[in-house]
Write an enzyme that holds these catalytic residues in place. Structure first.
Site, PDB file in Angstrom:
ATOM      1  N   ASP A 148     -13.953   2.710   6.749  1.00 51.04           N
ATOM      2  CA  ASP A 148     -12.878   3.467   6.096  1.00 51.04           C
ATOM      3  C   ASP A 148     -13.377   4.056   4.783  1.00 51.04           C
ATOM      4  O   ASP A 148     -13.051   5.187   4.433  1.00 51.04           O
ATOM      5  CB  ASP A 148     -11.646   2.594   5.837  1.00 51.04           C
TER       6      ASP A 148
ATOM      7  N   ARG B 285     -13.146  12.556   4.498  1.00 45.78           N
ATOM      8  CA  ARG B 285     -11.900  13.299   4.754  1.00 45.78           C
ATOM      9  C   ARG B 285     -11.441  14.048   3.516  1.00 45.78           C
ATOM     10  O   ARG B 285     -10.896  15.154   3.601  1.00 45.78           O
ATOM     11  CB  ARG B 285     -10.789  12.324   5.164  1.00 45.78           C
TER      12      ARG B 285
ATOM     13  N   LYS C  31      -7.811  -1.369   6.278  1.00 45.27           N
ATOM     14  CA  LYS C  31      -8.023  -2.034   4.975  1.00 45.27           C
ATOM     15  C   LYS C  31      -7.145  -3.268   4.857  1.00 45.27           C
ATOM     16  O   LYS C  31      -7.561  -4.296   4.345  1.00 45.27           O
ATOM     17  CB  LYS C  31      -7.655  -1.077   3.838  1.00 45.27           C
TER      18      LYS C  31
ATOM     19  N   HIS D 246       0.859  -1.179   0.000  1.00 48.02           N
ATOM     20  CA  HIS D 246       0.000   0.000   0.000  1.00 48.02           C
ATOM     21  C   HIS D 246       0.900   1.235   0.000  1.00 48.02           C
ATOM     22  O   HIS D 246       2.018   1.189   0.488  1.00 48.02           O
ATOM     23  CB  HIS D 246      -0.890   0.006   1.245  1.00 48.02           C
TER      24      HIS D 246
ATOM     25  N   SER E 244      -6.721   4.269   8.501  1.00 47.96           N
ATOM     26  CA  SER E 244      -7.325   4.006   7.194  1.00 47.96           C
ATOM     27  C   SER E 244      -6.584   2.866   6.483  1.00 47.96           C
ATOM     28  O   SER E 244      -7.194   1.881   6.029  1.00 47.96           O
ATOM     29  CB  SER E 244      -7.271   5.294   6.351  1.00 47.96           C
TER      30      SER E 244
END
Ligand code: URA
Length: 417
Positions: free
Chosen positions: A160, A167, A186, A81, A182
């Site tokens: 999320d 956000r 995930k 990520h 966040s």
């Protein structure tokens, strides 16, 4: 318990209990807490922060707000990520290479956030590519071709999903507790047991300083440890856009060109080898970083990464004729050159400026419900350190609105010294 007291508590710089955090996450996910109440609490968290215990509780509440996948049937899944950036098409290039090396890739990616782009918006630029697949199909896809890249459309970390888009539209993106929870929620929900995170740092990242990037990395590593997920964070530079293009279709085309072996920008090479080698080590597929880097570059140059990308797109319903011939992608109405106003060396190509201008051109969202324009963005032929001559073309602005294109061209995109 009620949400007004919870908002007031964080507004007044107090620590929230596990029960209060769970109450908020459940209430917001189920629609009992409104967007404006959630906005107030998120802003209070943004301003007043959270301690490590609160961040962990928030992460776990978000991770368990929906289903949590069990990917054990796939073997050793190593996920990746990025904390976000401008021109960041690394997932599109690296993950097919990783899959081509025999490591199953089952990845849930995000949409654009603030001035940063999102892999799902990019993948959806490929006609037919379905980012919304049921869980059993997602797992079957990985079993069949070794890779599946999907959006947050399954019931995975739905808290999320809602908070992320909220956000984005209330200027609450650059926050360590909000980013760490966040990303890690995930990753926990999507079932990988080992994770490599690209913690971007610089003007085009949410973490502007090395100190804040290190702190974000430390917090995510700690959460990974608590959740029994081996987590390795790599800090990478995000002061200028990654590669040569910014914008959804433009970045997909660049990723395809790189996978086809047409060229390999130095920064892309450094990031894919740095992240990829750590993924290979975690998966037990290499004994040293040097050996692992060699394997990544080998499967890029021998075309195995490209072949895997084609399989991914085809298996996900995408039209591979666009991959074979990228001229088929739709183009912006106005493609105008960026001309050097003097001779010298490029000192700056500011990623934040470019990210914000890309959103202004329509590549990202200003409001939650905004559609994005897939064709718009930038292509930069020249990057920091390059020598340029006055009058030379440095790159192009791709826009659907001529006025906006000229406005963007009137800004100092490059700093030449
Ligand atoms: N990526 C995420 O998934 N979440 C963030 O908050 C930032 C980047």
């Amino acid at each position: 318990m009620n949400i007004l007291d919870i908002i007031a508590k964080k507004r007044d710089k107090n620590e929230l209990t596990k029960e209060e955090i769970e109450y908020f996450v459940k209430g917001y996910t189920e629609g009992m807490i409104t967007d404006y109440q959630a906005s107030a609490l998120v802003m209070a968290i943004y301003i007043n922060g959270m301690n490590e215990r609160e961040i962990t509780d928030l992460t776990l509440a978000m991770a368990y707000s929906g289903d949590v996948l069990d990917l054990s049937s796939l073997g050793e899944v190593v996920d990746k990520h990025s904390t976000g950036g401008v021109g960041d098409k690394i997932t599109l290039i690296l993950m097919p290479i990783i899959a081509s090396l025999g490591i199953p890739v089952a990845k849930m990616s995000g949409r654009g956030l603030g001035f940063t782009g999102g892999t799902i918006d990019k993948l959806e630029s490929i006609p037919g590519y379905n980012t919304n697949v049921p869980v059993d199909k997602f797992i079957d896809n990985v079993k069949k071709v070794g890779i599946s890249l999907i959006g947050q459309t399954l019931n995975l970390a739905p808290a999320d999903k809602k908070l992320y888009s909220l956000r984005d539209t209330i200027s609450c993106t650059e926050s360590i507790p909000l980013i760490a929870s966040s990303i890690m929620s995930k990753k926990i929900a999507s079932g990988a047991n080992k994770i490599v995170i690209d913690v971007t740092c610089g003007s085009g990242a949410f973490m502007k300083s090395i100190e804040s990037a290190k702190e974000l990395a430390r917090v995510m590593t700690k959460i990974g440890e608590l959740a029994n997920k081996e987590t390795k964070c790599i800090i990478t530079d995000m002061n200028q856009p990654v590669g040569h293009s910014v914008g959804n279709i433009l970045e997909v085309i660049e990723a395809i060109d790189i996978l086809k072996g047409k060229y390999l920008p130095e920064d892309v090479k450094n990031i894919i080898t740095e992240l990829g080698s750590n993924m290979l080590i975690l998966a037990g597929k290499a004994n040293s970083i040097e050996e692992a880097k060699g394997k990544i570059l080998e499967n890029l140059s021998n075309g195995k990464g490209y072949d895997k990308f084609v399989q991914l797109v085809q298996n996900q319903g995408g039209d591979i004729s666009y991959i074979e011939n990228t001229d088929k992608f739709s183009k912006a109405k106005f493609i105008l050159p960026i001309i050097a106003d003097k001779t010298g060396i490029i000192d700056k190509l500011d990623a934040l400026t470019i990210g914000k201008l890309s959103v202004y051109l329509g590549a990202g969202r200003m409001k939650k419900e905004d559609d994005i324009q897939k064709e718009v963005g930038f292509v930069f032929n020249k990057k920091v350190g390059d020598k340029v001559q006055k009058g030379e073309t440095l790159g192009y602005v791709h826009a659907n609105d001529e006025r906006k294109a000229n406005e963007v061209l009137g800004m100092p995109l490059y700093d030449i010294k």
